[in-house]
Design an enzyme around this catalytic site. Sequence first.
Site, PDB file in Angstrom:
ATOM      1  N   HIS A 170      22.151 -41.415  11.040  1.00 18.17           N
ATOM      2  CA  HIS A 170      23.076 -42.373  10.860  1.00 18.17           C
ATOM      3  C   HIS A 170      23.679 -43.137  11.971  1.00 18.17           C
ATOM      4  O   HIS A 170      23.887 -44.519  11.755  1.00 18.17           O
ATOM      5  CB  HIS A 170      24.348 -41.547  10.270  1.00 18.17           C
ATOM      6  CG  HIS A 170      24.366 -40.616   9.108  1.00 18.17           C
ATOM      7  ND1 HIS A 170      25.029 -39.812   8.518  1.00 18.17           N
ATOM      8  CD2 HIS A 170      23.172 -40.666   8.139  1.00 18.17           C
ATOM      9  CE1 HIS A 170      24.799 -39.268   7.600  1.00 18.17           C
ATOM     10  NE2 HIS A 170      23.511 -39.750   7.159  1.00 18.17           N
ATOM     11  N   GLU A 222      29.044 -38.702   4.013  1.00 19.35           N
ATOM     12  CA  GLU A 222      30.247 -38.071   4.599  1.00 19.35           C
ATOM     13  C   GLU A 222      31.049 -36.960   3.507  1.00 19.35           C
ATOM     14  O   GLU A 222      31.332 -35.790   3.842  1.00 19.35           O
ATOM     15  CB  GLU A 222      31.432 -38.901   4.996  1.00 19.35           C
ATOM     16  CG  GLU A 222      30.791 -39.931   6.099  1.00 19.35           C
ATOM     17  CD  GLU A 222      30.121 -39.575   7.254  1.00 19.35           C
ATOM     18  OE1 GLU A 222      30.074 -38.340   7.339  1.00 19.35           O
ATOM     19  OE2 GLU A 222      29.682 -40.545   8.083  1.00 19.35           O
ATOM     20  N   GLU A 245      29.279 -41.572  14.408  1.00 15.49           N
ATOM     21  CA  GLU A 245      28.221 -40.680  14.270  1.00 15.49           C
ATOM     22  C   GLU A 245      27.921 -39.977  15.375  1.00 15.49           C
ATOM     23  O   GLU A 245      27.284 -38.855  15.363  1.00 15.49           O
ATOM     24  CB  GLU A 245      27.178 -41.414  13.712  1.00 15.49           C
ATOM     25  CG  GLU A 245      27.508 -42.327  12.384  1.00 15.49           C
ATOM     26  CD  GLU A 245      27.573 -41.485  11.300  1.00 15.49           C
ATOM     27  OE1 GLU A 245      27.448 -40.222  11.485  1.00 15.49           O
ATOM     28  OE2 GLU A 245      28.035 -41.780  10.006  1.00 15.49           O
ATOM     29  N   GLU A 265      23.248 -36.491  11.498  1.00 10.89           N
ATOM     30  CA  GLU A 265      24.073 -37.409  11.896  1.00 10.89           C
ATOM     31  C   GLU A 265      23.473 -38.503  12.965  1.00 10.89           C
ATOM     32  O   GLU A 265      23.792 -39.622  12.988  1.00 10.89           O
ATOM     33  CB  GLU A 265      25.368 -36.848  12.853  1.00 10.89           C
ATOM     34  CG  GLU A 265      26.244 -35.870  11.841  1.00 10.89           C
ATOM     35  CD  GLU A 265      26.883 -36.366  10.572  1.00 10.89           C
ATOM     36  OE1 GLU A 265      26.729 -37.533  10.644  1.00 10.89           O
ATOM     37  OE2 GLU A 265      27.645 -35.952  10.074  1.00 10.89           O
ATOM     38  N   HIS A 291      28.565 -34.231   3.014  1.00 18.72           N
ATOM     39  CA  HIS A 291      28.777 -33.009   4.424  1.00 18.72           C
ATOM     40  C   HIS A 291      30.083 -32.259   4.384  1.00 18.72           C
ATOM     41  O   HIS A 291      30.218 -31.140   4.521  1.00 18.72           O
ATOM     42  CB  HIS A 291      28.922 -34.039   5.695  1.00 18.72           C
ATOM     43  CG  HIS A 291      27.364 -34.498   6.082  1.00 18.72           C
ATOM     44  ND1 HIS A 291      27.077 -35.408   7.120  1.00 18.72           N
ATOM     45  CD2 HIS A 291      26.347 -34.376   5.377  1.00 18.72           C
ATOM     46  CE1 HIS A 291      25.940 -35.692   7.213  1.00 18.72           C
ATOM     47  NE2 HIS A 291      25.355 -35.012   6.059  1.00 18.72           N
ATOM     48  N   GLU A 338      34.589 -35.318   8.871  1.00 17.85           N
ATOM     49  CA  GLU A 338      33.987 -35.890   7.728  1.00 17.85           C
ATOM     50  C   GLU A 338      34.618 -36.769   6.797  1.00 17.85           C
ATOM     51  O   GLU A 338      34.552 -37.865   6.466  1.00 17.85           O
ATOM     52  CB  GLU A 338      33.297 -34.956   6.880  1.00 17.85           C
ATOM     53  CG  GLU A 338      32.038 -34.172   7.499  1.00 17.85           C
ATOM     54  CD  GLU A 338      30.892 -35.046   8.112  1.00 17.85           C
ATOM     55  OE1 GLU A 338      30.653 -36.005   7.226  1.00 17.85           O
ATOM     56  OE2 GLU A 338      30.304 -34.419   8.940  1.00 17.85           O
TER      57      GLU A 338
HETATM   58 FE   LIG Z   1      28.627 -36.701   8.422  1.00 16.84          FE
END
Ligand SMILES: [Fe+2]
Lengths: 189, 86
Positions: free
Chosen positions: A67, A165, A35, A64, A168, A135
């Site tokens: 995350h 992910e 991340e 991110e 993204h 990703e």
């Molecule tokens: Fe991501």
Amino acid sequence: MWIYEKKLQYPVKVSTCNPTLAKYLIEQYGGADGELAAALRYLNQRYTIPDKVVGLLTDIGTEEFAHLEMIATMIYKLTKDATPQQLRDAGLGDHYANHDGALFYHNAAGVPFTATYIQAKGDPIADLYEDIAAEEKARATYQWLIDMSDDPDLNDGLRFLREREIIHSQRFREAVEILKEERDKKKIF
Amino acid sequence: MNSLPENYYQELEQIQAVDFVLVELTLYLDTHPDDVKAINQFNQYAQYSKQLKRAFEAQFGPLQQYGNSFSDANWGWGRLPWPWQV
Ligand SMILES: [Fe+2]
């Protein structure tokens, strides 16, 4: 500027103290496809990417960091009640010798984070393809972590991160199409 | 930090759910900026999020800093628990 919000993006729960799982999770904290790498990569690429995708890089880069905080919370909760002996048994003896219970930006094998994990090529398509690959690699890592984990509460949070992910990656693919469309428009006139 | 009441977690989760909708709509609109329906939904949820946060902050202290949240009488920002502690 950035504004911190005193909440996690998604609730993080762990069932029991489990430093072995924490050791593996560090991969997503300071590892190549983790991340931190993601956040730094996207937020740095923003400055020279075409305007049409600056918003997306800003917003995904910011997510991110949320995350990163979730991963940190998982590691913290999995290790906070562990004794030095338990950390040693889990393979975290090297970590403990240097950092006590503190978190540090390294991967599961203890290799410290490096900027060489990320790239900014100045070529928008090259940069976005790297972002899509990043990703997909992060998604795969989350899958391997879920496969190894026997903690249902932890897995709930890991599954959330794995799904992010996928989203993204999808958005970055759309960004590539937006830029290709722009490029082709220019060619016609 | 085990002294937090049940509704702390309930209300926080409600905020997390609404804000998740907003994150999703944000990224979607970044690549679909002409979707008026999604923009309307975004603004609706932004308002809903603000309402929930106002109610939460009145009980449990500020969520944001630098003036984006009002402070309680004794600067609960540093005193009230952090996300990894709850
Ligand atoms: Fe991501």
